[in-house]
Design an enzyme around this catalytic site. Structure first.
Site, PDB file in Angstrom:
ATOM      1  N   MET A 146       7.545  -8.544  -3.812  1.00 15.18           N
ATOM      2  CA  MET A 146       9.034  -8.551  -3.354  1.00 15.18           C
ATOM      3  C   MET A 146       9.587  -7.789  -1.668  1.00 15.18           C
ATOM      4  O   MET A 146      10.113  -7.605  -1.416  1.00 15.18           O
ATOM      5  CB  MET A 146       9.714  -7.630  -4.051  1.00 15.18           C
ATOM      6  CG  MET A 146       9.818  -7.929  -5.412  1.00 15.18           C
ATOM      7  SD  MET A 146      10.614  -6.228  -6.815  1.00 15.18           S
ATOM      8  CE  MET A 146      11.984  -5.868  -5.613  1.00 15.18           C
TER       9      MET A 146
ATOM     10  N   LEU B  28      -1.380  -5.317   4.293  1.00 15.34           N
ATOM     11  CA  LEU B  28      -2.423  -5.997   3.694  1.00 15.34           C
ATOM     12  C   LEU B  28      -2.022  -7.240   3.348  1.00 15.34           C
ATOM     13  O   LEU B  28      -2.894  -8.351   2.578  1.00 15.34           O
ATOM     14  CB  LEU B  28      -2.176  -5.109   2.342  1.00 15.34           C
ATOM     15  CG  LEU B  28      -3.054  -3.949   2.794  1.00 15.34           C
ATOM     16  CD1 LEU B  28      -3.190  -2.823   1.196  1.00 15.34           C
ATOM     17  CD2 LEU B  28      -4.610  -3.360   2.922  1.00 15.34           C
ATOM     18  N   GLY B  29      -1.002  -7.685   3.294  1.00 18.18           N
ATOM     19  CA  GLY B  29      -0.424  -8.852   3.032  1.00 18.18           C
ATOM     20  C   GLY B  29       0.862  -8.653   2.429  1.00 18.18           C
ATOM     21  O   GLY B  29       1.612  -7.923   2.505  1.00 18.18           O
TER      22      GLY B  29
ATOM     23  N   GLY C 279       3.642  -8.823  -0.874  1.00 12.46           N
ATOM     24  CA  GLY C 279       3.874  -9.053  -2.417  1.00 12.46           C
ATOM     25  C   GLY C 279       4.335  -9.624  -2.928  1.00 12.46           C
ATOM     26  O   GLY C 279       5.661 -10.133  -2.208  1.00 12.46           O
TER      27      GLY C 279
ATOM     28  N   ASP D 248       5.213 -11.088 -17.651  1.00 15.12           N
ATOM     29  CA  ASP D 248       4.370 -11.828 -16.148  1.00 15.12           C
ATOM     30  C   ASP D 248       3.366 -11.481 -16.642  1.00 15.12           C
ATOM     31  O   ASP D 248       2.538 -11.251 -15.734  1.00 15.12           O
ATOM     32  CB  ASP D 248       4.914 -11.506 -14.722  1.00 15.12           C
ATOM     33  CG  ASP D 248       5.392 -12.918 -14.565  1.00 15.12           C
ATOM     34  OD1 ASP D 248       4.573 -13.391 -14.569  1.00 15.12           O
ATOM     35  OD2 ASP D 248       4.986 -12.446 -13.047  1.00 15.12           O
TER      36      ASP D 248
END
Length: 844
Positions: free
Chosen positions: A581, A576-577, A579, A697
């Site tokens: 980490m 998917l991509g 992240g 965050d």
């Protein structure tokens, strides 16, 4: 028939030179190329730093043993007392003591002591007066600023830092420069028209009680280049009409017993103290040498603060040394990118710069360097216009390659042997680009005999293919290579191209290259096995990428693998991509058909062995922390584990996208929809805070939103910290700086109200299309968040309701006690706004 003049090689050469010059002047591309070449040149040199310098680091071990940062100043005082007993040459601290540290009980003790003395007739406590003696002793012990000032004064050789913010002062300064700072002014000589040191618009100096006792004060201001790398040291900076040395220059001068008044700056030429003369740029800066680490460790000795304070390391080690004290722990202060490190603490930058000054290890650019660069560009232009069109393709390629190697080699030899930096990448780039353009033009437009045409076309395609391959444009490289007649050398080039495709995990394209080669020579090397493997791998779901740090492969498949891989009980479908980490994949639980997102990280590849345990602990802390949360507006965590050397977390698969696209002017959501999103987020945070979990965050990129269903999900509790007092001992600053609360930036222990401040920043940004606080540097941004007001959102979006502006104002209060105290309070305030809309309406 004569050719049109615009088809002539000389005309094309002129066009190339003109366009290249225009591109160099109008963009930062060539300057960036020169800077990268400089960094490469630094890495090719190998010098030994001064053995007079030692670093005492406030590292993570020291924080764990002494306590969270910032420490009380009596700790610094006791340490300076202990260190001073060893008679070091200098003690240089990089800790900023710019604000008083007042113990809450000190004022009451002082009042009690004054009252007691008045009752005693103003007399000091006598030997038998136990109560009075205790009051006097308490007053002394609680005045930590006085203790530190006394220790600094007794040592007599302590240098302290101040901060000078780069920029021109538009008017008069807010206050006079303290006399104890003025004592550090340096002398100037020469013509001001030759160049002045860089100006500063604000001075942040130590408090007077401590600064007056210091042996000297120098600026500790780092000014990175546009690419974020610190290469220059501003030896002298200008504040109003005063000139102040950097902390490194001051330490170097003091180590040679030279006072600041004896440091002379020849404007635009040099800085001199004693017999040491440093050639400088027009702005009184120079390029220090950064000493390469060995075996991953600093070549300048670094000891832990705690080891020295506890006696594990005897202080006698530092006799006659220049001792630098500063923070290296993650989250304490900032770090800088340098030519030899992606994250170097300020105290380490200071050590490298100081050694460069003492040992004269620094890079220089002669005054004639710009003229020499221009001359080289003119000579290359003459070659491209006059000589290159007259040469055959092979001759031209050999001569261009030779000139290119000569230019690059000369630059690196001068840097590594003479520490002279001549910018030769621009003429080298002009040579390469010009050659490629002219070769391409010759291939496309020049009519020759059949044999010469074929040979020229082959050579041009070969060079273009190699050039595209070198730039990573592998598809274009293969397209060019296919037009070249096959021979042994071409087989070698195609073989390397196929390997490049494999490295990019594009096995179907590698298979196409191998098939093209097999048509010519199927027995070439191990072509048969390579072709079989590429075909097999192209039919398999491939995960991961190269093995470089930051893009480490997360799953290595065996050559025989043809099935989709499994992580735990989840079948991996596709990537998917990337992240926060690691790599994120789409997965499916075959037993119940649940679709999940799987976040993975190859911990053993990403971290050094001594960091692996902490990295694994942090990864699973994310799963444990987020897994405790069960709320409709918080992403759900299903499972976590470790398999195939991969740590993974399986979580709810979200169909929406994050809010980042809706924070820019022209793409803002309606105010009512923004309020809905923030209400849901605030309620999610309220739930998390009741579970003793702070997100730390909150920002648009961590809020997922589905436009059709209006579903809001808070994601990535990856840096959340459980706020129980037993589990917050370091006070490490985590999160995204632009959205941080003032207390989070200062390293204080934070609670849920810090998240609500960040949510207020997000609300402001989604209403007006810009952040409330901005800065050209990290230090400036932090200062503005902590001290300066933001622009009224009404000025940026007049359609905002006044009551929404009031909610934003309360959310962004500097004092946490004045903000919304809970997420539910924040949400209720917004719900009231929706329930009773103002006459202005909720427009965007």
């Amino acid at each position: 028939m004569k050719r049109a003049f615009w088809k002539a090689d000389w005309f094309v050469g002129i066009v190339v030179v003109v366009l290249f010059a225009f591109a160099g002047l109008s963009t930062n591309l060539l300057a960036g190329l020169e800077r990268k070449a400089y960094d490469s040149g630094v890495s090719l040199t190998n010098r030994t730093p001064s053995d007079r310098i030692a670093i005492i680091a406030i590292d993570q071990q020291s924080l764990d043993n002494i306590g969270r940062w910032p420490w009380s100043r009596d700790i610094h005082a006791q340490f300076i007392d202990k260190l001073a007993a060893a008679n070091p040459k200098l003690i240089v601290s990089t800790v900023f003591f710019t604000e008083p540290q007042q113990d809450k009980g000190a004022a009451y003790i002082k009042q009690l002591l004054d009252l007691y003395r008045r009752q005693q007739g103003g007399a000091e406590a006598g030997p038998g007066d136990r109560f009075g003696s205790l009051l006097e002793e308490a007053a002394v012990k609680l005045d930590v600023d006085a203790q530190l000032a006394d220790s600094v004064g007794k040592a007599g050789n302590v240098l302290l830092p101040m901060l000078l913010e780069k920029g021109e002062l538009q008017g008069n300064p807010d206050k006079e420069t303290p006399p104890f700072v003025k004592k550090n002014e340096v002398e100037t000589g020469g013509d001001a028209n030759s160049g002045l040191p860089v100006a500063s618009r604000q001075m942040i100096a130590p408090i007077a009680r401590i600064g007056e006792k210091a042996a000297g004060i120098g600026h500790l201001t780092a000014v990175p280049d546009v690419d974020g790398v610190v290469r220059e040291e501003f030896l002298v900076m200008r504040y109003v009409d005063q000139f102040y040395p950097s902390l490194a220059l001051l330490a170097a001068a003091r180590s040679l017993n030279v006072a600041p008044a004896q440091v002379v700056t020849q404007l635009g030429q040099s800085v001199q103290f004693g017999k040491v003369k440093l050639q400088t740029t027009a702005y009184a800066s120079f390029y220090p040498y950064y000493y390469k680490p060995r075996d991953g460790k600093s070549v300048i000795p670094i000891d832990a603060f705690y080891d020295v304070a506890s006696g594990k390391i005897p202080v006698d080690k530092y006799q006659d040394k220049i001792v630098l004290i500063g923070a290296t722990a993650a989250g304490v202060g900032s770090s800088f990118v340098t030519p030899v490190s992606a994250a170097m603490a300020p105290v380490e930058v200071l050590a490298h710069t100081l050694s460069s000054i003492l040992q004269q290890d620094y890079f220089t650019q002669p005054g004639w360097a710009p003229w020499f660069k221009m001359l080289l560009c003119l000579l290359v232009a003459a070659y491209l216009i006059g000589l290159l069109p007259r040469l055959r393709a092979g001759q031209a390629a050999m001569l261009t390659a030779g000139l290119f190697v000569l230019l690059i080699g000369t630059q690196f030899v001068l840097m590594s042997s003479k520490l002279i930096w001549l910018e030769m990448m621009t003429p080298a780039a002009l040579l390469l680009v010009g050659h490629l353009v002219l070769t391409t033009k010759r291939f496309l437009l020049t009519e020759r005999g059949k044999e010469e045409s074929e040979l020229g076309a082959a050579e041009s395609n070969r060079m273009l293919g190699l050039a595209f391959q070198g730039q990573g444009q592998l598809d274009m490289a293969f397209d060019k290579f296919r037009k070249v007649p096959m021979d042994a050398s071409m087989m070698d080039a195609l073989y390397n191209l196929a390997l490049d495709f494999e490295r990019k995990r594009q096995f179907n394209k590698a298979e196409a290259v191998y098939r093209h080669m097999a048509d010519y020579d199927p027995k070439y090397r191990d072509l048969s096995s390579k072709l079989s493997r590429a075909k097999q791998m192209s039919e398999t779901v491939i995960l991961g990428g190269g093995a470089s740090r930051g893009n480490a492969s997360t799953l290595v498949l065996d050559n025989e693998a043809v099935e989709k891989p499994m992580l735990g009980r989840y079948q991996v479908e596709k990537e998917l991509g990337k992240g926060a980490m690691g790599v994120v994949y789409l997965g499916r639980d075959p037993k119940i058909g649940r679709v999940v997102a799987i976040k993975t990280m190859a911990l053993s590849e990403e971290f050094e062995p001594d960091e692996l345990a902490e990295a694994r602990s942090r990864f699973f802390r994310e799963a444990e922390t987020a897994g405790r949360l069960n709320h409709p507006n918080i992403v759900t965590i299903y499972d976590a584990g470790e398999e195939h050397d991969l740590a993974y977390i399986a979580m709810e698969f979200l169909k929406g996208k994050d809010l980042s696209p809706y924070t820019k002017a022209g793409h803002l959501l309606p105010a009512a929809e923004v309020v809905h999103i923030v209400i849901k987020t605030a309620e999610a945070l309220d739930y998390a805070h009741k579970q003793h979990v702070a997100h730390r965050d909150i920002k648009p990129a961590n809020i997922m939103y589905e436009l059709d269903t209006k579903v809001v999900k808070v994601t990535d509790f990856g840096i959340a910290r459980i706020t129980d007092s037993s589990k917050t001992k370091t006070g490490m600053v985590l999160g995204t700086p632009s959205y941080m609360s003032p207390e989070q930036l200062s390293g204080k222990k934070v609670d849920g109200r810090s998240d609500l401040f960040s949510l207020g920043v997000m609300l402001y940004q989604m209403c007006v299309g810009t952040l409330p606080f901005k800065g050209e540097s990290m230090a400036e941004l932090m200062f503005r968040i902590a001290n300066e007001p933001y622009t009224n959102p009404k000025e940026l979006n007049p359609n905002l309701p006044d009551r929404l502006v009031a909610v934003i104002d309360k959310a962004l209060r500097k004092n946490a006690d004045e903000r919304f105290q809970t997420g539910q309070e924040f949400a209720d305030a917004l719900r009231r706004l929706l329930a009773k809309p103002s006459t202005e309406g909720a427009k965007s």
